[in-house]
Structure formats: C-alpha cells, structure tokens
Design a protein around this motif. Structure first.
Motif, PDB file in Angstrom:
ATOM      1  N   SER A  52      35.779  30.354  28.401  1.00  0.00           N
ATOM      2  CA  SER A  52      34.474  29.713  28.536  1.00  0.00           C
ATOM      3  C   SER A  52      33.483  30.687  29.161  1.00  0.00           C
ATOM      4  O   SER A  52      33.755  31.269  30.221  1.00  0.00           O
ATOM      5  N   VAL A  53      32.354  30.874  28.503  1.00  0.00           N
ATOM      6  CA  VAL A  53      31.322  31.791  28.988  1.00  0.00           C
ATOM      7  C   VAL A  53      30.032  31.006  29.188  1.00  0.00           C
ATOM      8  O   VAL A  53      29.595  30.269  28.292  1.00  0.00           O
ATOM      9  N   VAL A  54      29.442  31.151  30.351  1.00  0.00           N
ATOM     10  CA  VAL A  54      28.124  30.576  30.644  1.00  0.00           C
ATOM     11  C   VAL A  54      27.172  31.738  30.877  1.00  0.00           C
ATOM     12  O   VAL A  54      27.354  32.515  31.828  1.00  0.00           O
ATOM     13  N   ASP A  55      26.195  31.856  30.014  1.00  0.00           N
ATOM     14  CA  ASP A  55      25.272  32.994  30.056  1.00  0.00           C
ATOM     15  C   ASP A  55      23.874  32.483  30.382  1.00  0.00           C
ATOM     16  O   ASP A  55      23.255  31.794  29.567  1.00  0.00           O
ATOM     17  N   ARG A  56      23.382  32.820  31.567  1.00  0.00           N
ATOM     18  CA  ARG A  56      22.073  32.357  32.008  1.00  0.00           C
ATOM     19  C   ARG A  56      21.024  33.432  31.753  1.00  0.00           C
ATOM     20  O   ARG A  56      21.241  34.598  32.088  1.00  0.00           O
ATOM     21  N   ARG A 132      26.204  36.335  33.689  1.00  0.00           N
ATOM     22  CA  ARG A 132      27.257  35.977  32.736  1.00  0.00           C
ATOM     23  C   ARG A 132      28.523  35.640  33.520  1.00  0.00           C
ATOM     24  O   ARG A 132      29.089  36.494  34.213  1.00  0.00           O
ATOM     25  N   VAL A 133      28.952  34.387  33.433  1.00  0.00           N
ATOM     26  CA  VAL A 133      30.166  33.925  34.115  1.00  0.00           C
ATOM     27  C   VAL A 133      31.230  33.629  33.062  1.00  0.00           C
ATOM     28  O   VAL A 133      30.978  32.863  32.126  1.00  0.00           O
ATOM     29  N   THR A 134      32.400  34.237  33.204  1.00  0.00           N
ATOM     30  CA  THR A 134      33.499  34.048  32.256  1.00  0.00           C
ATOM     31  C   THR A 134      34.656  33.371  32.967  1.00  0.00           C
ATOM     32  O   THR A 134      35.159  33.882  33.990  1.00  0.00           O
TER      33      THR A 134
END
Length: 508
Positions: A52-56, A132-134
């Motif tokens: 899961s990647v959250v890209d701000r 970018r949080v993985t």
C-alpha cells in the motif's frame, strides 16, 4: 516604451515556446492538493499480501511538516520519516475492509497487520517535498478453494487523487478480474498522460479466485483522453513557473517569473469552468462605464491576492483542513454570489424594458393627441423617459464589488503553491509579488472583456439610433439592443447556478 515592448515580446515568445515544448515531468499532474493511493494485492493460497502506497502532493505534505518534524529544526530526517511511517501504516491497515467468501460458504473477514513501514520525501513542484509512505501488509486467508475476494480501503477516502488497485496471484488465479495485474502508474511514480482527464478512481474491488495459475482479466479501469491544448499549455506554463520559483533567483529569473505570473493569471481566467470572462458580461448588461470595469478588476485582484495569502499561510502553518475542500466551498460561494447578481441584473433589465415600453406608449399618445394636448402630457412623457433611462444607466457600488469578489474568491492552486514554495525558501516578498501578478493578470482579462463588451454595447446603441441603418435593417438592431440586457442577465445567472451546482456535486 521600447524596453517594455521588448520584454512583452520575450514573454509572448516564451509562452509560445511552452506550447511546442515537450511536457516536463511532474510529480502530481492531478493537482498539488491530491492524496493518491495505490494497493498492489498478491494472492497466495494461505494469505493476501498488500503493498500500500500513500503519495501526498506538495500541499498535504506541507500541512504534515509540523507533525513529522518533531524536533522543529525545519527539516525531516530519516529517523523522523521512519517514525512517522511506523505510526501511519497501522492506520492504513485498520482502514482496510476485506473478506473471502468460499463457494457455498459464508464471508470470512480478514485482518491485516503491518510487516514493514517506510517513508520518503520526493522533490515536487517548485522543489517542494512530496511525501511517499509505503506500507507492507499481510492477512491470513483461505484461497485454496474457489471463492470471491472483496477488498476496500477507506483511508482518507475523502481526499481527491489517483486511486489504483492491482491484483496478481501466486498459486492463485483470478477469474475475470476487474483490475489488471500490473500498475499503470509505476506505483504512483509516473502517471500516464492519456489517463489524466479520467484518472483512476478504484478504491474497492470484488474478484473471483480459484487455485492454479493463468489469471484472466475483464474490463480494465476507464481510460480517457488528454486535456485540450489551451489547458495543457497553461498547465505546462504553471510547471515552468514553479521550476523558476524553486531554482536560483536572479534578476532575469525574477522578471520572467513576474511576467509569466501575469500571463498565467490571464490564462486561468479563461480556462473552461472558471466562468470569469462570462461574469464580465455583467458590465454589458446595462450601460456600464470604463470606471465600472476598472472597479471590478481591482476588486478581483484584491480578493484573489488576499485569498491566496490566507490559504498559503494556513498551509505553511500546518492547518489540517483539506485544500480541495476549501476550494470547493469557495467555488460554491462564488457561484451563489454570481447567481444573486444575475437575479438582480435580470430584475433591473425587466423593469427597464417595461419602462421603455411605457415611454414609447407615452410618446405615441403625445403624437396622437396633437399640439393642443402636448402640455397636458409633457410631464408624463418626461417622467417616463427619464425614469427609463435612470433604470438603465450605472451600477451600484455593492453590485460591482460583489462581482469582483465573486471573480477572485477562488484562489488559483498554482498561485498558492508558488506562495507556499516562496515562503519555504524565505522569499516571502517575491512570493507576494508573484501572487499579486496572478491577480492582476486575472483582473486584466476580466477588465478587458468588460471594456470590450461595453464598447460593443455602445456601438449597438449607436447603430440602433442611426436612421440610415434602421432603414436598411429595419428593427433588427433595435430588437437586439432591447433583449441584450435580459440575455446577459440570464447568462450571468446560469453561470452562477452552474458553478454552485458543480461544487455541490463534486464527490469529495
């Protein structure tokens, strides 16, 4: 004068070159306010793994800066990023809702745990960081028999952005999967240009699974075409300006940036969906003056500049509100203001038309009465005609300022990101100058269109009163000038309603 003309020519050439140039890479072409999500599912007979990647984008990252920078030294160290990821990934895992339903059996809920967490910053527009949080997640699941897998993630689902899910199997095959097995955005690192008009918005799936290999796929995610050339050119110019702001500041760069800000402000004023140029028709609804046009333009500049400053400072200070939500509600308020002005303009036009008709009847009565009754009807005629003119000339100061506020109420996202970048680099004055230039560019477009419409209206009035032209075209010109105020008012009203409804229906 020669220097000004030469500088203007350079800016026009530079802007034209942007139209022909190859588009520069951009971290977040969907916008600097976006929070983007990617989930890569790998199905095993005994478990489901999720990357899961959250890209701000730049603005959400700037808002999180005070939370990540725990020692308040103005930078985010690897240890601080690691600590943030360690706290963030359990929230991502908790937001997952997934079940496995064996054929003929009941749904079994899956509980995901975090196996690893990492965070990094990547330079974005104007050299601002993006986050970018993985998160690597896993959950036990019985996929050794045919069944159905459902997966959804509600983590920050209210934020606009790219949302992508892919599914692949190892020892498990998918049957007519609604999503592909490989990413189209390189896990949110490179967004395909042909999808930007219709970005992926997949936040949940349901897929049939069975033991074995050789997955089959049904219809993939929706695709769309690119934007129109003008919109693409403005977006490219935005990126170019952001690069200038984030680079080395020299006198040449400063002048070029200010000039480009002026052009971009003018360009954003006429982009599809903004409605600013249509609002300029307000000045043509009656006999607006050049001073009226300048008043509206000045109000647009002031309102837009103040709006960008307030939002930019709030983001820099770490305000927690969603930027796209703020822009949405400002758009709704702007639309309502325009609609109210349209209603007032329509009412005034109808009253003016009625009084004109009464004046014509008075004049016909005078002609029919003959010289001996002229005195008896002189007062009624003079009053009716004079009143009709009074209802058709000039504007209230409140209406002019209201139109200017409506035109500048929604801050340009590109102007906001430029200000945030300038504040972060310690170039506060430079950033404010660029924001003012944006507003002046918008106001110049609005004022120019207003003055043009005023001029057209005056020409039509002159044509309508020309006996020679009336004799040639009959009453067509006169009819046009008679219905123009009503048509203009209806147009302004419809634009305002459209802007407000579009904001209300925006799904975030």
């Amino acid at each position: 004068m020669r220097l000004a003309a030469r500088s203007a020519a350079v800016l026009v050439v530079a802007f034209g070159a942007l139209l022909l140039a190859t588009p520069a890479a951009q971290a977040h072409p969907l916008g600097n306010f976006t929070v983007n999500h990617y989930a890569g599912l790998t199905l095993h007979p005994d478990r489901v793994d999720v990357r899961s990647v959250v890209d701000r984008a730049e603005i959400p990252t700037a808002q999180l800066q005070p939370e990540i920078d725990t020692n308040t030294d103005g930078t985010t160290s690897p240890d601080e990023l690691a600590a943030y990821a360690t706290g963030e990934c359990p929230k991502v895992a908790a937001a997952v809702q997934a079940t496995v339903t064996p054929d003929g059996g009941s749904a079994q809920a899956m509980t995901f745990s975090v196996t690893s967490a990492a965070a990094e910053t990547v330079p974005g527009a104007a050299n601002l960081p993006t986050l970018r949080v993985t998160c690597e997640l896993t959950a036990p699941a019985d996929l050794a028999a045919p069944g159905v897998l459902t997966y959804a993630n509600s983590f920050q689902a209210d934020r606009v952005g790219w949302k992508e899910i892919v599914v692949a199997g190892e020892g498990v095959r998918t049957v007519d999967s609604p999503v592909p097995a490989t990413t189209t955005s390189n896990e949110l690192r490179a967004y395909p240009g042909n999808l930007l008009a219709s970005p992926l918005a997949v936040d949940s799936i349901q897929v049939s699974v069975a033991p074995g290999t050789g997955s089959t796929f049904g219809t993939a995610a929706a695709v769309g075409g690119g934007g129109d050339p003008f919109t693409s050119t403005v977006a490219r110019a935005d990126r170019y300006l952001q690069d200038l702001v984030g680079g080395q500041l020299t006198p040449y760069v400063g002048v070029l940036a200010v000039g480009l800000s002026l052009l971009l402000g003018a360009g954003h004023a006429v982009l599809p969906g903004h409605g600013k140029t249509v609002m300029a028709a307000y000045l043509a609804g009656k006999r607006g003056s050049r001073r009226d046009a300048l008043t509206v333009g000045a109000t647009v500049t002031l309102t837009h500049t103040l709006g960008v400053i307030v939002i930019g400072v709030a983001f820099t200070a770490g305000a927690a509100f969603a930027g796209e939500q703020a822009l949405r509600w400002l758009g709704i308020v702007s639309g309502v203001l325009v609609a109210v002005i349209g209603v007032g303009l329509l009412r005034s036009a109808i009253v003016s038309r009625r009084e004109r008709a009464e004046a014509v009847l008075d004049e016909l009565t005078l002609v029919g009465a003959g010289p001996q009754q002229t005195t008896g009807h002189g007062h009624g005629h003079g009053h009716g005609h004079g009143h009709g003119q009074a209802a058709d000339v000039g504007y209230s100061r409140r209406g002019l300022i209201g139109m200017g506020v409506a035109g500048g109420l929604v801050p340009s996202p590109s102007a906001t990101i430029v200000l945030v970048a300038s504040l972060g680099l310690g170039r506060t004055v430079f950033g404010l100058v660029l924001v003012v230039a944006y507003g002046v560019g918008m106001a110049a477009t609005l004022t120019a269109v207003g003055l043009l419409l005023v001029r057209v209206r005056h020409r039509l009035d002159s044509a309508a009163s020309s006996e020679r032209l009336v004799a040639r075209l009959g009453r067509r010109v006169q009819s046009l000038t008679a219905v123009l105020p009503i048509g203009t008012a209806v147009l302004v009203l419809l634009v305002g309603v459209g802007l407000a409804v579009r904001g209300l229906l925006t799904p975030y």
